[in-house]
Write a protein that holds these residues in place. Structure first.
Motif, PDB file in Angstrom:
ATOM      1  N   UNK A  26      45.775  54.237  44.703  1.00 59.29           N
ATOM      2  CA  UNK A  26      44.830  54.098  43.514  1.00 59.29           C
ATOM      3  C   UNK A  26      44.286  55.433  43.036  1.00 59.29           C
ATOM      4  N   UNK A  27      44.298  56.262  44.206  1.00 61.50           N
ATOM      5  CA  UNK A  27      43.722  57.786  43.839  1.00 61.50           C
ATOM      6  C   UNK A  27      44.662  58.402  42.811  1.00 61.50           C
ATOM      7  N   UNK A  28      45.880  58.420  43.200  1.00 63.23           N
ATOM      8  CA  UNK A  28      47.014  59.057  42.554  1.00 63.23           C
ATOM      9  C   UNK A  28      46.999  58.420  40.998  1.00 63.23           C
ATOM     10  N   UNK A  29      46.848  57.158  40.988  1.00 62.51           N
ATOM     11  CA  UNK A  29      46.911  56.502  39.531  1.00 62.51           C
ATOM     12  C   UNK A  29      45.479  56.595  39.017  1.00 62.51           C
ATOM     13  N   UNK A  30      44.465  57.071  39.771  1.00 60.19           N
ATOM     14  CA  UNK A  30      43.134  57.284  39.138  1.00 60.19           C
ATOM     15  C   UNK A  30      42.794  55.781  38.755  1.00 60.19           C
ATOM     16  N   UNK A  31      42.933  54.683  39.222  1.00 57.18           N
ATOM     17  CA  UNK A  31      42.342  53.262  39.067  1.00 57.18           C
ATOM     18  C   UNK A  31      41.046  53.184  39.796  1.00 57.18           C
ATOM     19  N   UNK A  32      39.881  52.733  38.786  1.00 56.53           N
ATOM     20  CA  UNK A  32      38.711  52.316  39.335  1.00 56.53           C
ATOM     21  C   UNK A  32      38.875  50.652  39.098  1.00 56.53           C
ATOM     22  N   UNK A  33      38.501  50.089  40.429  1.00 55.68           N
ATOM     23  CA  UNK A  33      38.270  48.705  40.491  1.00 55.68           C
ATOM     24  C   UNK A  33      36.889  48.242  40.601  1.00 55.68           C
ATOM     25  N   UNK A  34      36.530  47.317  39.675  1.00 57.49           N
ATOM     26  CA  UNK A  34      35.060  46.788  39.817  1.00 57.49           C
ATOM     27  C   UNK A  34      35.214  45.410  39.755  1.00 57.49           C
ATOM     28  N   UNK A  35      34.172  44.756  40.523  1.00 52.68           N
ATOM     29  CA  UNK A  35      34.145  43.263  40.468  1.00 52.68           C
ATOM     30  C   UNK A  35      32.889  42.836  39.852  1.00 52.68           C
ATOM     31  N   UNK A  36      32.915  41.996  38.906  1.00 54.64           N
ATOM     32  CA  UNK A  36      31.765  41.635  38.217  1.00 54.64           C
ATOM     33  C   UNK A  36      31.599  39.937  38.524  1.00 54.64           C
ATOM     34  N   UNK A  37      30.223  39.891  38.925  1.00 50.08           N
ATOM     35  CA  UNK A  37      29.638  38.292  39.397  1.00 50.08           C
ATOM     36  C   UNK A  37      28.681  38.249  40.330  1.00 50.08           C
ATOM     37  N   UNK A  38      28.504  37.401  40.761  1.00 50.41           N
ATOM     38  CA  UNK A  38      27.150  37.274  41.757  1.00 50.41           C
ATOM     39  C   UNK A  38      27.924  36.998  43.040  1.00 50.41           C
ATOM     40  N   UNK A  39      28.066  38.426  43.734  1.00 52.85           N
ATOM     41  CA  UNK A  39      28.848  38.332  45.180  1.00 52.85           C
ATOM     42  C   UNK A  39      27.810  37.420  46.202  1.00 52.85           C
ATOM     43  N   UNK A  40      26.842  37.375  45.777  1.00 55.78           N
ATOM     44  CA  UNK A  40      25.931  36.540  46.846  1.00 55.78           C
ATOM     45  C   UNK A  40      26.476  35.153  47.070  1.00 55.78           C
ATOM     46  N   UNK A  41      27.375  34.820  46.024  1.00 51.89           N
ATOM     47  CA  UNK A  41      27.608  33.421  46.233  1.00 51.89           C
ATOM     48  C   UNK A  41      29.209  33.173  46.876  1.00 51.89           C
ATOM     49  N   UNK A  42      29.571  34.319  47.490  1.00 51.03           N
ATOM     50  CA  UNK A  42      30.831  34.518  48.352  1.00 51.03           C
ATOM     51  C   UNK A  42      30.517  34.513  49.852  1.00 51.03           C
ATOM     52  N   UNK A  43      31.603  34.257  50.622  1.00 55.37           N
ATOM     53  CA  UNK A  43      31.215  34.266  52.312  1.00 55.37           C
ATOM     54  C   UNK A  43      30.967  35.793  52.338  1.00 55.37           C
ATOM     55  N   UNK A  44      30.044  36.122  53.513  1.00 49.59           N
ATOM     56  CA  UNK A  44      29.728  37.403  53.703  1.00 49.59           C
ATOM     57  C   UNK A  44      30.716  38.270  54.002  1.00 49.59           C
ATOM     58  N   UNK A  45      31.869  37.857  54.635  1.00 52.49           N
ATOM     59  CA  UNK A  45      32.862  38.799  55.210  1.00 52.49           C
ATOM     60  C   UNK A  45      33.701  39.440  53.961  1.00 52.49           C
ATOM     61  N   UNK A  46      33.684  38.421  52.987  1.00 54.15           N
ATOM     62  CA  UNK A  46      34.500  38.853  51.696  1.00 54.15           C
ATOM     63  C   UNK A  46      33.546  39.720  50.819  1.00 54.15           C
ATOM     64  N   UNK A  47      32.215  39.381  50.758  1.00 53.91           N
ATOM     65  CA  UNK A  47      31.374  40.461  49.881  1.00 53.91           C
ATOM     66  C   UNK A  47      31.768  41.585  50.537  1.00 53.91           C
ATOM     67  N   UNK A  48      31.576  41.877  51.967  1.00 52.75           N
ATOM     68  CA  UNK A  48      31.858  43.322  52.642  1.00 52.75           C
ATOM     69  C   UNK A  48      33.231  43.973  52.277  1.00 52.75           C
ATOM     70  N   UNK A  49      34.329  43.052  52.145  1.00 53.79           N
ATOM     71  CA  UNK A  49      35.589  43.874  52.045  1.00 53.79           C
ATOM     72  C   UNK A  49      35.505  44.049  50.386  1.00 53.79           C
ATOM     73  N   UNK A  50      34.989  43.506  49.371  1.00 46.51           N
ATOM     74  CA  UNK A  50      34.695  43.595  48.250  1.00 46.51           C
ATOM     75  C   UNK A  50      34.082  44.921  47.883  1.00 46.51           C
ATOM     76  N   UNK A  51      32.707  45.302  48.903  1.00 42.24           N
ATOM     77  CA  UNK A  51      31.993  46.250  48.546  1.00 42.24           C
ATOM     78  C   UNK A  51      32.831  47.380  48.775  1.00 42.24           C
ATOM     79  N   UNK A  52      33.302  47.175  50.091  1.00 44.24           N
ATOM     80  CA  UNK A  52      34.294  48.494  50.599  1.00 44.24           C
ATOM     81  C   UNK A  52      35.430  49.016  49.416  1.00 44.24           C
ATOM     82  N   UNK A  53      36.022  48.005  48.846  1.00 46.52           N
ATOM     83  CA  UNK A  53      37.125  48.270  47.824  1.00 46.52           C
ATOM     84  C   UNK A  53      36.487  48.917  46.693  1.00 46.52           C
ATOM     85  N   UNK A  54      35.464  48.405  46.208  1.00 47.91           N
ATOM     86  CA  UNK A  54      34.858  48.980  44.941  1.00 47.91           C
ATOM     87  C   UNK A  54      34.295  50.272  45.208  1.00 47.91           C
TER      88      UNK A  54
END
Ligand code: FPP
Length: 266
Positions: free
Chosen positions: A111-139
């Protein structure tokens, strides 16, 4: 399957891409990736396999977009309405997201090589807490990249996003941080999840459904809308070219629509 596909276009695709690129190209394309379940039924597959193939098609489409110099893509991956689907389907989609965002963390170098920035748009509070964490780390791991942008709308609907923005402005007024007269289209745009992105030039919905289903209602007021009958997992490079061609045919009239910040310029 990985988020980043390395393959090249074949000769015929390359020639067609170069012809298209001679015309005005959309810089930001949004997709309503519809038809995964109908595809699964048509192929006698499990419903979940339809969603997995839907993700694979997303990865392939991102490669085509990159080769067509489309810098930004926004996709509708999970609507707040989708929580009303059967529990096993919702769990399946959450598991797919968990697995893919974990994979994304493993693919940081690519992702760094290709310069890709990933954003997640939505209300993450509606998701299971472990998924919120993985998404936050990825973003967080891709936030400094700036060559291309993928916005994944997850636990998202447009009316929820707009309501949230209005609530935020009302809170600002209540706290004395802004005046009621400061409320404007520009400020509301700033309060949307999409505040870091330009509006999409082109919105594509697959599967033959001709509606927006509460996706980017504010952001697509001047976008070219293209509805295609193909089911999302069957989407092809040629379907994307056809949609871009429709954008090019309509480009002049799209340019003539009033600009939100300069309404007197027609
Ligand atoms: C609409 O088709 C599609 C969805 C509700 C899910 C879309 C999700 C993906 C393509 C996977 C993306 C995953 C990540 C992690 C980004 P449908 O299920 O409504 O199908 P139908 O219209 O045939 O019923």
């Amino acid at each position: 399957m990985s988020w980043i596909q390395e393959g090249e276009l074949n000769l015929l695709e390359r020639i067609s891409a170069n012809i298209l690129k001679a015309g005005p190209m959309p810089k930001h394309v949004a997709f309503i990736m519809d038809g995964n379940r109908r595809f699964a039924r048509k192929k006698n597959m499990e419903r979940q396999e339809g969603h997995t193939q839907g993700f694979n098609k997303l990865a392939e489409t991102l490669r085509w977009c990159k080769q067509l110099n489309i810098r930004e893509v926004t996709v509708y991956a999970f609507s707040i309405e989708n929580f009303k689907r059967p529990k096993d389907e919702v769990d399946g989609l959450m598991n797919l997201a968990r697995q893919k965002f974990e994979k994304l963390l493993d693919e940081r170098e690519k992702l760094e090589k290709h310069g890709v920035c990933i954003r997640v748009l939505g209300d993450l509070n509606l998701l299971p807490p472990d998924l919120q964490q993985v998404i936050a780390k990825a973003v967080l791991s891709t936030r400094a990249h700036n060559k291309c942008f993928l916005n994944v709308c997850f636990a998202y609907t447009s009316r929820y996003e707009i309501t949230n923005a209005v609530r935020e402005m009302a809170w600002g007024v209540e706290q004395g941080l802004i005046k009621a007269s400061d409320v404007s289209e520009a400020l509301l745009s700033e309060c949307l999840y999409s505040n870091s992105s330009p509006n999409p030039d082109l919105l594509i919905r697959t599967s033959g459904e001709v509606r927006l289903s509460d996706f980017l209602l504010w952001q697509t007021s001047h976008s070219c809308l293209v509805f295609q009958s193909v089911l999302w997992p069957e989407y092809s490079f040629w379907n994307l070219c056809e949609a871009i061609l429709q954008y090019q045919v309509n480009h002049q009239s799209i340019q003539r629509t009033p600009h939100p910040q300069f309404p007197n310029i027609i």
